[in-house]
Design a protein around this motif. Structure first.
Motif, short mmCIF file in Angstrom:
data_model
loop_
_atom_site.label_atom_id
_atom_site.label_comp_id
_atom_site.label_asym_id
_atom_site.label_seq_id
_atom_site.Cartn_x
_atom_site.Cartn_y
_atom_site.Cartn_z
N UNK A 1 0.79 -1.23 0.00
CA UNK A 1 0.00 0.00 0.00
C UNK A 1 0.82 1.28 0.00
N UNK A 2 2.15 1.21 -0.13
CA UNK A 2 2.94 2.44 -0.09
C UNK A 2 3.86 2.61 -1.31
N UNK A 3 3.43 2.11 -2.44
CA UNK A 3 4.24 2.23 -3.66
C UNK A 3 4.35 3.68 -4.12
N UNK A 4 3.30 4.47 -3.95
CA UNK A 4 3.34 5.87 -4.39
C UNK A 4 4.41 6.64 -3.63
N UNK A 5 4.57 6.36 -2.36
CA UNK A 5 5.62 7.02 -1.57
C UNK A 5 7.00 6.60 -2.07
N UNK A 6 7.15 5.31 -2.39
CA UNK A 6 8.44 4.81 -2.89
C UNK A 6 8.80 5.48 -4.21
N UNK A 7 7.87 5.56 -5.12
CA UNK A 7 8.11 6.20 -6.43
C UNK A 7 8.34 7.70 -6.24
N UNK A 8 7.55 8.32 -5.37
CA UNK A 8 7.64 9.75 -5.13
C UNK A 8 8.97 10.20 -4.56
N UNK A 9 9.71 9.29 -3.91
CA UNK A 9 11.04 9.65 -3.41
C UNK A 9 11.99 9.98 -4.55
N UNK A 10 11.73 9.41 -5.73
CA UNK A 10 12.61 9.60 -6.89
C UNK A 10 12.00 10.52 -7.93
#
Length: 183
Positions: free
Chosen positions: A167-176
């Protein structure tokens, strides 16, 4: 438009992962300028953020996971249905934020490398997100390493990121890649 090499170069140096040298002019994929100063690098990241960023979310096929296995004890109450619902919701969230997100679900090794290689060969991706089930479960380490090698060989310019659950893929992508601006 700037090449992915320049964007990738900036991400590596911004995060302190490496201090790569800017390629010689003859090695550049696009003749944009003869030299790029450090002060111009933030513009490159902004340029990429304003275009649609393609994200491939790689994870295990939830219906193949035995959640009663003690290796998955860190995820109490998790089921294949909950994982799939989380992945679908994360994909929809990424899409709503302006990313072009797609799923690539693999098995425990029989066809995983081939499936990922074929998927990455379909079209270039900006970001590959490798799921927590591949990375955080000790017995999946060899599979994680193999899939990471496939990404490295097949899409060397793709940024790699990691989520901590379905449920936290958007945060992972948003870091980059900051969420693209919707018109």
């Amino acid at each position: 438009m700037y090449s992915q090499n320049y964007i990738h170069f900036y991400h590596l140096t911004e995060c302190g992962i490496g201090k790569a040298k800017i390629p010689e002019p003859s090695l550049r994929t696009e003749p944009i300028v003869r030299a790029i100063s450090e002060s111009s690098l933030p513009f490159l990241k902004m340029e990429k953020a304003m275009t649609e960023v393609s994200v491939l979310m790689v994870g295990l096929q939830p219906d193949l996971i035995d959640f009663s296995d003690p290796a998955y004890a860190a995820f109490p109450g998790m089921t294949a249905e909950k994982v799939m619902a989380g992945l679908n919701a994360d994909q929809a969230r990424l899409t709503a934020l302006g990313y072009h997100a797609s799923l690539c679900l693999v098995d425990f090794g029989e066809t995983a490398e081939r499936v990922l290689h074929e998927r990455l060969g379909e079209k270039p991706v900006d970001c590959v997100m490798l799921g927590a089930g591949l990375r955080l479960i000790a017995k999946n380490t060899a599979l994680f390493e193999k899939l990471l090698a496939v990404v490295h060989r097949t899409s060397p310019n793709a940024t790699i990121c990691f989520n901590t659950g379905p449920t936290d893929s958007a945060e992972a992508v948003g870091r980059w890649f900051p969420p693209p601006q919707r018109a």
